[in-house]
Scaffold this motif. Structure first.
Motif, PDB file in Angstrom:
ATOM      1  N   GLY A 136       0.817  -1.219   0.000  1.00 48.87           N
ATOM      2  CA  GLY A 136       0.000   0.000   0.000  1.00 48.87           C
ATOM      3  C   GLY A 136       0.846   1.262   0.000  1.00 48.87           C
ATOM      4  N   LYS A 137       0.506   2.199  -0.864  1.00 49.05           N
ATOM      5  CA  LYS A 137       1.245   3.464  -0.945  1.00 49.05           C
ATOM      6  C   LYS A 137       0.954   4.318   0.285  1.00 49.05           C
ATOM      7  CE  LYS A 137       1.512   7.764  -3.730  1.00 49.05           C
ATOM      8  NZ  LYS A 137       1.153   8.422  -5.016  1.00 49.05           N
ATOM      9  N   GLY A 138       2.027   4.666   1.001  1.00 47.23           N
ATOM     10  CA  GLY A 138       1.864   5.441   2.225  1.00 47.23           C
ATOM     11  C   GLY A 138       2.475   6.831   2.139  1.00 47.23           C
ATOM     12  N   TYR A 182       1.761  12.851   2.675  1.00 50.56           N
ATOM     13  CA  TYR A 182       1.376  14.077   1.964  1.00 50.56           C
ATOM     14  C   TYR A 182       2.233  14.200   0.717  1.00 50.56           C
ATOM     15  CZ  TYR A 182      -0.636  18.556   0.994  1.00 50.56           C
ATOM     16  OH  TYR A 182      -1.340  19.555   0.383  1.00 50.56           O
ATOM     17  N   ASP A 183       1.591  14.552  -0.387  1.00 50.72           N
ATOM     18  CA  ASP A 183       2.301  14.658  -1.659  1.00 50.72           C
ATOM     19  C   ASP A 183       2.245  16.087  -2.187  1.00 50.72           C
ATOM     20  OD1 ASP A 183       3.542  14.266  -4.066  1.00 50.72           O
ATOM     21  OD2 ASP A 183       1.903  13.102  -4.972  1.00 50.72           O
ATOM     22  N   THR A 184       3.344  16.842  -1.948  1.00 52.70           N
ATOM     23  CA  THR A 184       3.402  18.203  -2.525  1.00 52.70           C
ATOM     24  C   THR A 184       3.846  18.144  -3.985  1.00 52.70           C
ATOM     25  OG1 THR A 184       5.763  18.562  -2.067  1.00 52.70           O
ATOM     26  CG2 THR A 184       4.201  19.144  -0.294  1.00 52.70           C
ATOM     27  N   ALA A 217      -4.587  12.517   1.415  1.00 47.61           N
ATOM     28  CA  ALA A 217      -5.198  11.208   1.130  1.00 47.61           C
ATOM     29  C   ALA A 217      -4.294  10.313   0.288  1.00 47.61           C
ATOM     30  CB  ALA A 217      -6.543  11.393   0.434  1.00 47.61           C
ATOM     31  N   ASP A 218      -3.036  10.730   0.093  1.00 46.80           N
ATOM     32  CA  ASP A 218      -2.153   9.942  -0.774  1.00 46.80           C
ATOM     33  C   ASP A 218      -1.613   8.693  -0.060  1.00 46.80           C
ATOM     34  OD1 ASP A 218      -1.261   9.731  -3.375  1.00 46.80           O
ATOM     35  OD2 ASP A 218       0.594  10.850  -3.043  1.00 46.80           O
ATOM     36  N   MET A 219      -2.138   8.454   1.138  1.00 49.69           N
ATOM     37  CA  MET A 219      -1.811   7.196   1.839  1.00 49.69           C
ATOM     38  C   MET A 219      -3.057   6.300   1.937  1.00 49.69           C
ATOM     39  SD  MET A 219      -3.538   8.538   4.279  1.00 49.69           S
ATOM     40  CE  MET A 219      -3.551   7.330   5.599  1.00 49.69           C
ATOM     41  N   ALA A 274       6.345  11.808  -9.412  1.00 47.98           N
ATOM     42  CA  ALA A 274       6.044  10.375  -9.607  1.00 47.98           C
ATOM     43  C   ALA A 274       6.759   9.609  -8.494  1.00 47.98           C
ATOM     44  CB  ALA A 274       6.489   9.921 -10.991  1.00 47.98           C
ATOM     45  N   GLU A 275       6.417   9.982  -7.247  1.00 43.85           N
ATOM     46  CA  GLU A 275       7.101   9.447  -6.067  1.00 43.85           C
ATOM     47  C   GLU A 275       6.534   8.123  -5.586  1.00 43.85           C
ATOM     48  OE1 GLU A 275       4.597  11.457  -5.906  1.00 43.85           O
ATOM     49  OE2 GLU A 275       3.378  10.444  -4.380  1.00 43.85           O
ATOM     50  N   GLY A 276       5.228   7.930  -5.835  1.00 43.36           N
ATOM     51  CA  GLY A 276       4.569   6.742  -5.300  1.00 43.36           C
ATOM     52  C   GLY A 276       5.230   5.475  -5.819  1.00 43.36           C
ATOM     53  N   ALA A 314      -2.772   1.799  -4.653  1.00 44.35           N
ATOM     54  CA  ALA A 314      -2.154   3.123  -4.546  1.00 44.35           C
ATOM     55  C   ALA A 314      -2.981   4.197  -5.243  1.00 44.35           C
ATOM     56  CB  ALA A 314      -0.766   3.080  -5.185  1.00 44.35           C
ATOM     57  N   THR A 315      -2.969   5.387  -4.657  1.00 43.86           N
ATOM     58  CA  THR A 315      -3.472   6.578  -5.351  1.00 43.86           C
ATOM     59  C   THR A 315      -2.343   7.033  -6.267  1.00 43.86           C
ATOM     60  OG1 THR A 315      -2.711   7.777  -3.396  1.00 43.86           O
ATOM     61  CG2 THR A 315      -5.072   7.383  -3.568  1.00 43.86           C
ATOM     62  N   LEU A 316      -2.191   6.348  -7.407  1.00 49.06           N
ATOM     63  CA  LEU A 316      -0.925   6.471  -8.127  1.00 49.06           C
ATOM     64  C   LEU A 316      -0.889   7.518  -9.228  1.00 49.06           C
ATOM     65  CD1 LEU A 316       1.800   5.200  -7.639  1.00 49.06           C
ATOM     66  CD2 LEU A 316       1.371   3.637  -9.523  1.00 49.06           C
TER      67      LEU A 316
HETATM   68 ZN    ZN Z   1       1.466  10.739  -4.865  1.00 45.90          ZN
END
Ligand code: ZN
Ligand code: BES
Ligand code: MN
Length: 494
Positions: free
Chosen positions: A246-248, A251-253, A269-271, A330-332, A355-357
């Motif tokens: 699972g993508k954790g 926070y994704d800036t 919600a990116d986790m 594209a960190e996830g 993942a919220t990919l």
């Molecule tokens: Zn992300």
């Protein structure tokens, strides 16, 4: 607070009741006067989907199901009706409410109750004052009337519990829940449910050389974590585990490729993938599903801080492959790639990544479907599809042809982390596949994983998408293992 649910075998005359019927006939156990029953039937025959009858001591809610639909569609209709009725039910200010149905539709009481419980949820823990308009409350006890099997009842109770937990996790902003705090919540869930949790801190992650997770974390002042969740009952049907990743990203800036406009909104919600994996282990452990499952959760925030990773960086990942960073947003896939190659340690039967990919998946399917892709056998996809229909977290499959892999070739490293504007959800999946030595299914929940507004019982911001799907998938997997999974030639013989 989630209402307490229990089963009853008798309804007393002064109790407020919901009754679901699939014919224009009011069952005997509904205690209304002849005139009230006639009134209700008249309304239903005139096409009303539900009728509310206020008697002196109680309220009776009659709900009519749609005609000739497949069972799973009726269940979803009932969850939505429950959501619509939840406002009227709240205005009724009942302490307890009976949910019943005629015997015609199996699972009707369960589906309605599920929809109702999920509709009662709201994220209120940081409100210091209650809304003065809101002195009415939802019932704190739901009494289920009818023949509900023990395991279905338990399942409903634990699964809705899990959805509440998952929603709380997603709705917490990053200033309240950074990666180490998330890992503590996962530990708590493990303690409550009885699954094992192991948490790797930054030192351990460095020692393991998880280059993707460490790169994404470089702009952050909070350390990353890598969580391992394990449920291994003695009576497990499978000997090799199902590994859930699972993508954790708490926070994704976007990192140095910072998200502009309003694209950063809701990136707490990116986790959601990590939360779904946690809730899934919670459910199967609490209900004792005989399946061996490992959850892997790499977690960090993604920020453009001091020594943040940059475009052009070349990373060495956990499995020693090199990655050219072409976009820090594209960190996830970078943190997931390390987790997916770490999964090899477990010799898994299958890896399922959630993942919220990609914005690409959200653009393609909106918030209605989960994008699914992978190289695993059809038996897994069909089980997932069925589970998805049952809980109405439906999957839609994207092609996974090898030609799409061409788009992420790099001149300077083994692979690059973006493949351009076209087929963005697929190239992200292809990137993950490069790190998997085992059959893989990737679920992209960028669309349904977070919602701008309530959609019936799917409450904003974090509806908890994925937990009902994955938990139900595993329940079916355990029940059908011998006939559907362990077929000769599949290589899953014990
Ligand atoms: Zn992300
Ligand atoms: N977390 C986002 C994806 C996302 C977008 C989730 C919208 C939910 C709603 C992900 O990390 C991301 O930023 N993806 C980029 C990838 C691109 C740079 C190749 C995207 O989709 O724009
Ligand atoms: Mn991103």
């Amino acid at each position: 607070m989630k209402p307490v649910i229990s089963r009853i075998s008798q309804i007393s005359p002064d109790q407020s009741v919901v009754c679901i019927i699939s014919r224009d006939e009011i069952p005997e156990f509904i205690l209304l006067s002849k005139a009230e029953k006639e009134y209700a039937l008249k309304q239903l025959l005139a096409g009303e989907k539900h009728v509310v009858i206020n008697s002196y001591f109680k309220t009776t809610y009659i709900v009519r199901t749609g005609k000739s639909l497949p069972e799973f569609r009726i269940w979803e209709e009932l969850r939505k009706t429950a959501s619509n009725l939840s406002k009227i039910i709240r205005a009724g200010n009942h302490e307890e409410l009976v949910i019943s149905s005629d015997p015609d539709t199996a699972g009707a009481v369960e589906a309605f109750t599920e929809g109702l419980i999920l509709s009662f949820y709201s994220f209120e823990k940081y409100l210091t004052k209650k809304d003065p308009e809101n002195n009415k409350k939802y019932p704190s006890r739901l009494l289920l009337f009818g023949n509900i099997p023990d395991d279905d009842f338990k399942w409903l109770d634990e699964l809705t519990d899990a959805v509440y937990i998952v929603r709380e996790l997603i709705n917490e902003p990053v200033n309240r829940l950074n990666a180490p705090a998330l890992s503590e919540e996962i530990r708590k869930a493990g303690t409550n449910a009885g699954f094992a949790v192991d948490i790797f801190n930054k030192g351990k992650i460095e020692a393991l050389k998880m280059g993707g997770l460490l790169a994404v974390n470089r702009g952050s002042v909070d350390p990353p974590v890598f969580c391992i969740l394990e449920w291994k009952p003695e009576n497990a049907v499978n000997s090799k585990p199902v590994v859930l990743v699972g993508k954790g990203i708490v926070y994704d800036t976007g990192g140095l490729n910072i998200k502009t406009g309003n694209y950063m909104e809701d990136m707490k919600a990116d986790m959601a993938g990590a939360a779904a994996v946690t809730g899934t282990l919670y459910t199967i452990a609490r209900t004792g599903i005989p399946v061996y499952v490992v959850g892997l959760i790499p977690a960090t925030d993604n920020r453009p801080g001091g020594n943040a990773y940059t475009q052009g960086d070349i990373l060495t990942m956990y499995n020693k492959m090199t990655v050219e960073v072409t976009n820090t947003d594209a960190e996830g896939r970078l943190v997931l790639a390390d987790a997916i190659s770490y999964a090899s340690k477990y010799n898994p039967e299958i890896i399922i990544n959630i993942a919220t990919l990609t914005g690409s998946a959200a653009m393609t399917f909106g918030d209605q479907a989960i994008a699914a892709m992978g190289n695993a056998g059809r038996e897994y996809f069909s089980l997932l599809e069925e589970a998805g229909n049952d809980v109405y977290e439906r999957i839609a499959e994207l092609p996974f042809w090898e030609e799409y892999g061409e788009l992420i070739k790099s001149d300077v490293a083994d692979v690059k982390n973006t493949g351009g504007r076209e087929a963005g959800a697929i190239t992200a999946g292809k990137f993950l596949e490069k790190f998997s030595e085992y059959p893989l299914i990737h679920l992209d929940i960028a669309g349904p994983g977070s919602l701008k507004k309530d959609d019936f019982y799917r409450r904003k911001t974090g509806p908890g998408t994925g937990v009902r799907l994955l938990a139900t998938f595993l329940r079916k997997y355990a029940a059908d293992y011998n006939v559907r999974i362990k077929k000769p030639g599949n290589g899953h013989e014990k």
